[in-house]
Design a protein around this motif. Structure first.
Motif, mmCIF file in Angstrom:
data_model
loop_
_atom_site.group_PDB
_atom_site.id
_atom_site.type_symbol
_atom_site.label_atom_id
_atom_site.label_comp_id
_atom_site.label_asym_id
_atom_site.label_seq_id
_atom_site.Cartn_x
_atom_site.Cartn_y
_atom_site.Cartn_z
ATOM 1 N N THR A 72 0.869 -1.175 0.000
ATOM 2 C CA THR A 72 0.000 0.000 0.000
ATOM 3 C C THR A 72 0.900 1.217 0.000
ATOM 4 O OG1 THR A 72 -1.749 -1.116 1.250
ATOM 5 C CG2 THR A 72 -1.784 1.291 1.237
ATOM 6 N N ALA A 73 0.686 2.133 -0.938
ATOM 7 C CA ALA A 73 1.490 3.348 -1.036
ATOM 8 C C ALA A 73 0.610 4.546 -0.713
ATOM 9 C CB ALA A 73 2.073 3.489 -2.439
ATOM 10 N N CYS A 74 1.072 5.404 0.190
ATOM 11 C CA CYS A 74 0.285 6.591 0.545
ATOM 12 C C CYS A 74 1.125 7.843 0.373
ATOM 13 C CB CYS A 74 -0.245 6.481 1.974
ATOM 14 S SG CYS A 74 1.017 6.506 3.266
ATOM 15 N N ASP A 75 0.430 8.951 0.136
ATOM 16 C CA ASP A 75 1.102 10.233 -0.017
ATOM 17 C C ASP A 75 0.096 11.346 0.243
ATOM 18 O OD1 ASP A 75 3.979 11.023 -1.356
ATOM 19 O OD2 ASP A 75 2.497 12.608 -1.639
ATOM 20 N N ILE A 76 0.603 12.512 0.594
ATOM 21 C CA ILE A 76 -0.262 13.668 0.821
ATOM 22 C C ILE A 76 -0.712 14.287 -0.497
ATOM 23 C CG2 ILE A 76 1.556 15.428 0.896
ATOM 24 C CD1 ILE A 76 0.120 16.582 3.366
ATOM 25 N N SER A 77 -0.013 13.952 -1.593
ATOM 26 C CA SER A 77 -0.279 14.537 -2.903
ATOM 27 C C SER A 77 -0.921 13.517 -3.840
ATOM 28 C CB SER A 77 1.027 15.060 -3.524
ATOM 29 O OG SER A 77 0.875 15.307 -4.893
ATOM 30 N N GLU A 78 -2.122 13.810 -4.304
ATOM 31 C CA GLU A 78 -2.793 12.922 -5.256
ATOM 32 C C GLU A 78 -2.039 12.894 -6.587
ATOM 33 O OE1 GLU A 78 -5.023 10.173 -6.881
ATOM 34 O OE2 GLU A 78 -5.300 10.797 -4.783
ATOM 35 N N LYS A 79 -1.422 14.001 -6.956
ATOM 36 C CA LYS A 79 -0.647 14.039 -8.198
ATOM 37 C C LYS A 79 0.551 13.089 -8.133
ATOM 38 C CE LYS A 79 -2.870 17.255 -10.545
ATOM 39 N NZ LYS A 79 -3.516 16.973 -11.856
ATOM 40 N N MET A 80 1.171 12.997 -6.965
ATOM 41 C CA MET A 80 2.259 12.047 -6.787
ATOM 42 C C MET A 80 1.750 10.612 -6.925
ATOM 43 S SD MET A 80 5.330 13.130 -6.459
ATOM 44 C CE MET A 80 6.496 14.257 -5.745
ATOM 45 N N LEU A 81 0.582 10.344 -6.365
ATOM 46 C CA LEU A 81 0.031 8.996 -6.449
ATOM 47 C C LEU A 81 -0.301 8.623 -7.893
ATOM 48 C CD1 LEU A 81 -2.222 8.990 -3.274
ATOM 49 C CD2 LEU A 81 -0.044 7.816 -3.596
ATOM 50 N N GLU A 82 -0.614 9.596 -8.702
ATOM 51 C CA GLU A 82 -0.800 9.313 -10.129
ATOM 52 C C GLU A 82 0.498 8.801 -10.742
ATOM 53 O OE1 GLU A 82 -2.294 12.795 -12.041
ATOM 54 O OE2 GLU A 82 -4.168 12.839 -10.892
ATOM 55 N N GLN A 83 1.626 9.385 -10.330
ATOM 56 C CA GLN A 83 2.930 8.909 -10.791
ATOM 57 C C GLN A 83 3.187 7.477 -10.323
ATOM 58 O OE1 GLN A 83 5.346 10.588 -12.638
ATOM 59 N NE2 GLN A 83 3.975 12.323 -12.932
ATOM 60 N N THR A 84 2.811 7.198 -9.085
ATOM 61 C CA THR A 84 2.985 5.846 -8.539
ATOM 62 C C THR A 84 2.177 4.830 -9.346
ATOM 63 O OG1 THR A 84 3.365 6.691 -6.305
ATOM 64 C CG2 THR A 84 2.652 4.402 -6.488
ATOM 65 N N ARG A 85 0.924 5.144 -9.592
ATOM 66 C CA ARG A 85 0.069 4.213 -10.335
ATOM 67 C C ARG A 85 0.589 3.994 -11.760
ATOM 68 N NH1 ARG A 85 -3.959 6.827 -7.012
ATOM 69 N NH2 ARG A 85 -4.283 8.505 -8.545
ATOM 70 N N ALA A 86 1.115 5.045 -12.361
ATOM 71 C CA ALA A 86 1.656 4.914 -13.712
ATOM 72 C C ALA A 86 2.884 4.002 -13.726
ATOM 73 C CB ALA A 86 2.007 6.291 -14.269
ATOM 74 N N GLN A 87 3.764 4.190 -12.728
ATOM 75 C CA GLN A 87 4.951 3.328 -12.645
ATOM 76 C C GLN A 87 4.565 1.874 -12.409
ATOM 77 O OE1 GLN A 87 8.855 4.016 -11.300
ATOM 78 N NE2 GLN A 87 8.266 5.909 -10.246
ATOM 79 N N ALA A 88 3.609 1.657 -11.518
ATOM 80 C CA ALA A 88 3.181 0.291 -11.214
ATOM 81 C C ALA A 88 2.570 -0.373 -12.444
ATOM 82 C CB ALA A 88 2.179 0.309 -10.062
ATOM 83 N N ALA A 89 1.757 0.366 -13.169
ATOM 84 C CA ALA A 89 1.131 -0.192 -14.369
ATOM 85 C C ALA A 89 2.179 -0.533 -15.421
ATOM 86 C CB ALA A 89 0.119 0.802 -14.930
ATOM 87 N N GLU A 90 3.165 0.326 -15.568
ATOM 88 C CA GLU A 90 4.224 0.095 -16.553
ATOM 89 C C GLU A 90 5.016 -1.162 -16.238
ATOM 90 O OE1 GLU A 90 8.290 2.413 -17.595
ATOM 91 O OE2 GLU A 90 6.454 3.589 -17.838
ATOM 92 N N ARG A 91 5.153 -1.473 -14.951
ATOM 93 C CA ARG A 91 5.917 -2.656 -14.530
ATOM 94 C C ARG A 91 5.019 -3.836 -14.191
ATOM 95 N NH1 ARG A 91 10.129 -0.170 -10.216
ATOM 96 N NH2 ARG A 91 10.600 -2.389 -10.006
ATOM 97 N N ASP A 92 3.732 -3.699 -14.473
ATOM 98 C CA ASP A 92 2.755 -4.763 -14.231
ATOM 99 C C ASP A 92 2.757 -5.185 -12.765
ATOM 100 O OD1 ASP A 92 0.703 -6.451 -15.027
ATOM 101 O OD2 ASP A 92 2.040 -8.122 -15.481
ATOM 102 N N LEU A 93 2.742 -4.182 -11.868
ATOM 103 C CA LEU A 93 2.719 -4.424 -10.432
ATOM 104 C C LEU A 93 1.382 -3.964 -9.859
ATOM 105 C CD1 LEU A 93 6.274 -3.033 -9.558
ATOM 106 C CD2 LEU A 93 5.626 -5.459 -9.687
ATOM 107 N N THR A 94 0.934 -4.646 -8.821
ATOM 108 C CA THR A 94 -0.299 -4.267 -8.140
ATOM 109 C C THR A 94 0.045 -3.521 -6.850
ATOM 110 O OG1 THR A 94 -1.507 -6.160 -9.022
ATOM 111 C CG2 THR A 94 -2.429 -5.087 -7.079
ATOM 112 N N ILE A 95 -0.356 -2.248 -6.774
ATOM 113 C CA ILE A 95 -0.100 -1.417 -5.594
ATOM 114 C C ILE A 95 -1.365 -0.627 -5.281
ATOM 115 C CG2 ILE A 95 1.221 0.535 -4.676
ATOM 116 C CD1 ILE A 95 3.569 -0.343 -6.394
#
Length: 276
Positions: free
Chosen positions: A87-110
């Motif tokens: 589970t990844a958390c952050d105060i910034s929703e824009k940062m979490l968009e970056q996280t989701r993009a990285q996870a999708a690119e690497r086929d990871l579930t986060i």
């Protein structure tokens, strides 16, 4: 008399809460604005510091892990890649968009959650591991953060903290580093020393089992300015501070010049604590 004392203390508490909320909001706005600069080209993409902590952290596939202030998700993706339930958390929703993009690119579930570091909205004993990497110097209250980390950890759970620091016993160097960082990025709050982290974790039922300071060479100063969108006025002030660094700071951070550029080595703390 008791009522008078209560009424006297309460405004101070409200003032402290308001201050923390203001710091958190400033961080949220800063990282929302600059989120695009923390992706593939960021220095945190290199995970050598995470690899160095693995012998003490002992992560096992299937364990639950919370990555606090995940930023663009470099740490979250690293541990998801090792087979942990992240589970990844952050105060910034824009940062979490970056996280989701990285996870999708690497086929990871986060899983991603948006909230502050000082108030974790999870049940007690929810996670085997909590991580926080190169973020705590932005927190409004590191003590509150540490307390909630201990709460959400399972018994014998582990806490990995990686952040900039200043070796204990160097107050002049610490003051210089603080002045540089606040000018470069106003969301910066404080580099907490190793002894301070050990003290805070010890007070909330955690025991430090690994503590190491790793010298970390800073990228080109202009890269740091661009990442934080430092104002032209503050850029000039930082250059002057580096040029005239006091001897204690110059020695501790190895301030110098290389290929016509000002360089120095920040101190990076890698610490692992276990929940008692």
């Amino acid at each position: 008399m008791h009522i008078l004392l209560y009424r006297t203390a309460w405004p101070g508490r409200i003032s402290q809460v308001n201050r923390e909320e203001q710091i958190q909001e400033a961080s949220r706005q800063q990282f929302d604005r600059r989120s695009a600069h923390y992706g593939k080209g960021h220095i945190l993409k290199s995970t050598d510091d995470l690899a160095s902590a693995l012998p003490a952290l002992r992560p096992r596939g299937g364990e639950s892990l919370l990555d606090v202030a995940t930023g663009a998700g470099h740490t979250a993706c690293y541990f998801a890649g090792l087979g942990l339930d992240v589970t990844a958390c952050d105060i910034s929703e824009k940062m979490l968009e970056q996280t989701r993009a990285q996870a999708a690119e690497r086929d990871l579930t986060i899983r991603t959650e948006c909230h502050t570091a000082e108030s974790l909205p999870y049940e007690s004993g929810s996670f085997d591991i909590v991580t926080c990497r190169v973020a705590a110097h932005h927190f409004a209250c590191p003590a509150s953060f540490t307390m909630d980390v201990s709460r959400v950890l399972k018994p014998d759970g582990r806490f990995l903290l990686i952040d900039g620091t200043v070796e204990d016993g160097y107050p002049e160097a610490q003051a210089w580093a603080h002045e540089v960082e606040v000018l470069r990025d106003p969301s910066h709050q404080k580099f907490v020393t190793p002894d301070e982290w050990t003290h805070m974790t010890g007070h909330v039922a955690m025991r430090v089992i690994h503590r190491q300071i790793q010298p970390f060479k800073q990228p080109d100063l202009e890269w740091y300015f661009d990442t934080a969108d430092t104002s032209p006025e503050n850029r000039d002030k930082v250059r002057e501070l580096i040029k005239h660094a006091p001897p204690e700071a110059r020695d501790l951070f190895q301030v110098g010049e290389e290929d016509g550029k000002r360089i120095w080595w920040w101190q990076r703390l890698v610490m692992v604590a276990i929940k008692k």
